[in-house]
Motif scaffolding. Structure first.
Motif, PDB file in Angstrom:
ATOM      1  N   GLY A  11       0.782  -1.224   0.000  1.00 56.54           N
ATOM      2  CA  GLY A  11       0.000   0.000   0.000  1.00 56.54           C
ATOM      3  C   GLY A  11       0.819   1.283   0.000  1.00 56.54           C
ATOM      4  N   MET A  12       2.120   1.183   0.020  1.00 55.10           N
ATOM      5  CA  MET A  12       2.964   2.377   0.023  1.00 55.10           C
ATOM      6  C   MET A  12       2.932   3.036  -1.354  1.00 55.10           C
ATOM      7  SD  MET A  12       4.060   2.545   3.098  1.00 55.10           S
ATOM      8  CE  MET A  12       5.387   3.705   3.056  1.00 55.10           C
ATOM      9  N   GLU A  13       3.152   4.351  -1.383  1.00 52.02           N
ATOM     10  CA  GLU A  13       3.069   5.103  -2.628  1.00 52.02           C
ATOM     11  C   GLU A  13       4.436   5.489  -3.174  1.00 52.02           C
ATOM     12  OE1 GLU A  13       0.392   8.342  -2.053  1.00 52.02           O
ATOM     13  OE2 GLU A  13      -1.286   7.015  -1.615  1.00 52.02           O
ATOM     14  N   ASN A  14       5.480   4.811  -2.755  1.00 53.31           N
ATOM     15  CA  ASN A  14       6.839   5.103  -3.209  1.00 53.31           C
ATOM     16  C   ASN A  14       7.205   4.312  -4.455  1.00 53.31           C
ATOM     17  OD1 ASN A  14       7.097   6.727  -0.952  1.00 53.31           O
ATOM     18  ND2 ASN A  14       7.933   5.078   0.279  1.00 53.31           N
ATOM     19  N   THR A  15       6.267   3.964  -5.287  1.00 57.01           N
ATOM     20  CA  THR A  15       6.536   3.130  -6.455  1.00 57.01           C
ATOM     21  C   THR A  15       7.196   3.937  -7.563  1.00 57.01           C
ATOM     22  OG1 THR A  15       4.336   3.560  -7.315  1.00 57.01           O
ATOM     23  CG2 THR A  15       4.606   1.606  -5.954  1.00 57.01           C
ATOM     24  N   TYR A  16       7.870   3.210  -8.459  1.00 57.29           N
ATOM     25  CA  TYR A  16       8.477   3.857  -9.616  1.00 57.29           C
ATOM     26  C   TYR A  16       8.438   2.887 -10.794  1.00 57.29           C
ATOM     27  CZ  TYR A  16      12.673   1.178  -8.353  1.00 57.29           C
ATOM     28  OH  TYR A  16      13.546   0.181  -8.050  1.00 57.29           O
ATOM     29  N   PRO A  17       8.408   3.439 -12.030  1.00 56.06           N
ATOM     30  CA  PRO A  17       8.390   2.570 -13.215  1.00 56.06           C
ATOM     31  C   PRO A  17       9.796   2.094 -13.558  1.00 56.06           C
ATOM     32  CG  PRO A  17       8.204   4.863 -13.873  1.00 56.06           C
ATOM     33  CD  PRO A  17       8.209   4.840 -12.372  1.00 56.06           C
ATOM     34  N   ASP A  18       9.856   0.867 -14.088  1.00 55.11           N
ATOM     35  CA  ASP A  18      11.121   0.313 -14.556  1.00 55.11           C
ATOM     36  C   ASP A  18      10.807  -0.541 -15.777  1.00 55.11           C
ATOM     37  OD1 ASP A  18      13.840  -0.349 -14.683  1.00 55.11           O
ATOM     38  OD2 ASP A  18      13.520  -2.150 -13.476  1.00 55.11           O
ATOM     39  N   GLY A  19      10.975   0.026 -16.952  1.00 54.38           N
ATOM     40  CA  GLY A  19      10.631  -0.690 -18.174  1.00 54.38           C
ATOM     41  C   GLY A  19       9.124  -0.867 -18.257  1.00 54.38           C
ATOM     42  N   ALA A  20       8.662  -2.104 -18.309  1.00 51.93           N
ATOM     43  CA  ALA A  20       7.230  -2.406 -18.399  1.00 51.93           C
ATOM     44  C   ALA A  20       6.674  -2.840 -17.053  1.00 51.93           C
ATOM     45  CB  ALA A  20       6.999  -3.494 -19.434  1.00 51.93           C
ATOM     46  N   SER A  21       7.369  -2.515 -15.961  1.00 53.29           N
ATOM     47  CA  SER A  21       6.930  -2.937 -14.630  1.00 53.29           C
ATOM     48  C   SER A  21       6.921  -1.756 -13.671  1.00 53.29           C
ATOM     49  CB  SER A  21       7.864  -4.002 -14.060  1.00 53.29           C
ATOM     50  OG  SER A  21       7.885  -5.137 -14.873  1.00 53.29           O
ATOM     51  N   TRP A  22       6.141  -1.901 -12.613  1.00 56.08           N
ATOM     52  CA  TRP A  22       6.183  -0.994 -11.474  1.00 56.08           C
ATOM     53  C   TRP A  22       6.966  -1.694 -10.374  1.00 56.08           C
ATOM     54  CZ3 TRP A  22       4.614   3.754 -12.293  1.00 56.08           C
ATOM     55  CH2 TRP A  22       3.594   4.017 -13.199  1.00 56.08           C
ATOM     56  N   ILE A  23       7.731  -0.941  -9.596  1.00 59.59           N
ATOM     57  CA  ILE A  23       8.528  -1.511  -8.519  1.00 59.59           C
ATOM     58  C   ILE A  23       8.261  -0.727  -7.243  1.00 59.59           C
ATOM     59  CG2 ILE A  23      10.867  -1.954  -7.664  1.00 59.59           C
ATOM     60  CD1 ILE A  23      11.715  -2.359 -10.549  1.00 59.59           C
ATOM     61  N   CYS A  24       8.125  -1.444  -6.146  1.00 63.17           N
ATOM     62  CA  CYS A  24       7.962  -0.829  -4.833  1.00 63.17           C
ATOM     63  C   CYS A  24       9.273  -1.021  -4.065  1.00 63.17           C
ATOM     64  CB  CYS A  24       6.813  -1.477  -4.067  1.00 63.17           C
ATOM     65  SG  CYS A  24       6.639  -0.856  -2.385  1.00 63.17           S
ATOM     66  N   PRO A  25       9.980   0.052  -3.747  1.00 63.14           N
ATOM     67  CA  PRO A  25      11.243  -0.096  -3.024  1.00 63.14           C
ATOM     68  C   PRO A  25      11.057  -0.498  -1.557  1.00 63.14           C
ATOM     69  CG  PRO A  25      10.741   2.226  -3.338  1.00 63.14           C
ATOM     70  CD  PRO A  25       9.696   1.445  -4.085  1.00 63.14           C
TER      71      PRO A  25
END
Length: 114
Positions: A11-25
């Motif tokens: 549920g955290m909003e710190n996601t970022y795009p990486d190519g064709a995927s989303w990543i949550c750190p």
């Protein structure tokens, strides 16, 4: 507010795009940007006290003596509720009838699948 989606796992909003995927750190979860949602994802999954899936028409047993509002007759442990109906959008309640009491709405935490 950003247009980036929140992580579906934590549920955290710190996601970022990486190519064709989303990543949550935060939790290291990765998911595709254009994931198709299954048709059943919108449906609410109703489970009994043991985690078994309940569906319309199932038979369940009461696992504990329950007082019934509007009735002087309690539901005893082991009472059979046949032909249950699921409440739309509510995973915690079902509708059904016992031999003595009709029109019951019961919490799934007091029921187990027969």
């Amino acid at each position: 507010m950003s247009d980036l989606p929140a992580c579906p796992r934590c549920g955290m909003e710190n996601t970022y795009p990486d190519g064709a995927s989303w990543i949550c750190p935060d939790c290291a979860h990765e998911w595709p940007m254009h994931a198709e949602r299954p048709a059943d994802e919108d449906a609410v999954l109703v489970r009994d006290v043991n985690g078994q899936r309940l569906s319309d028409g199932d038979t369940v047993l009461v696992i504990k003596d329950l007082k019934v509002k509007g009735s002087s007759i309690p539901l005893k442990q082991g009472t059979v509720i046949r032909n249950i109906r699921l409440v739309d959008g509510d995973a915690e309640h079902i509708e059904g009838s016992s031999d003595k009491i009709k029109g019951l709405v019961l919490k799934t935490c007091f029921l187990r699948k027969a």
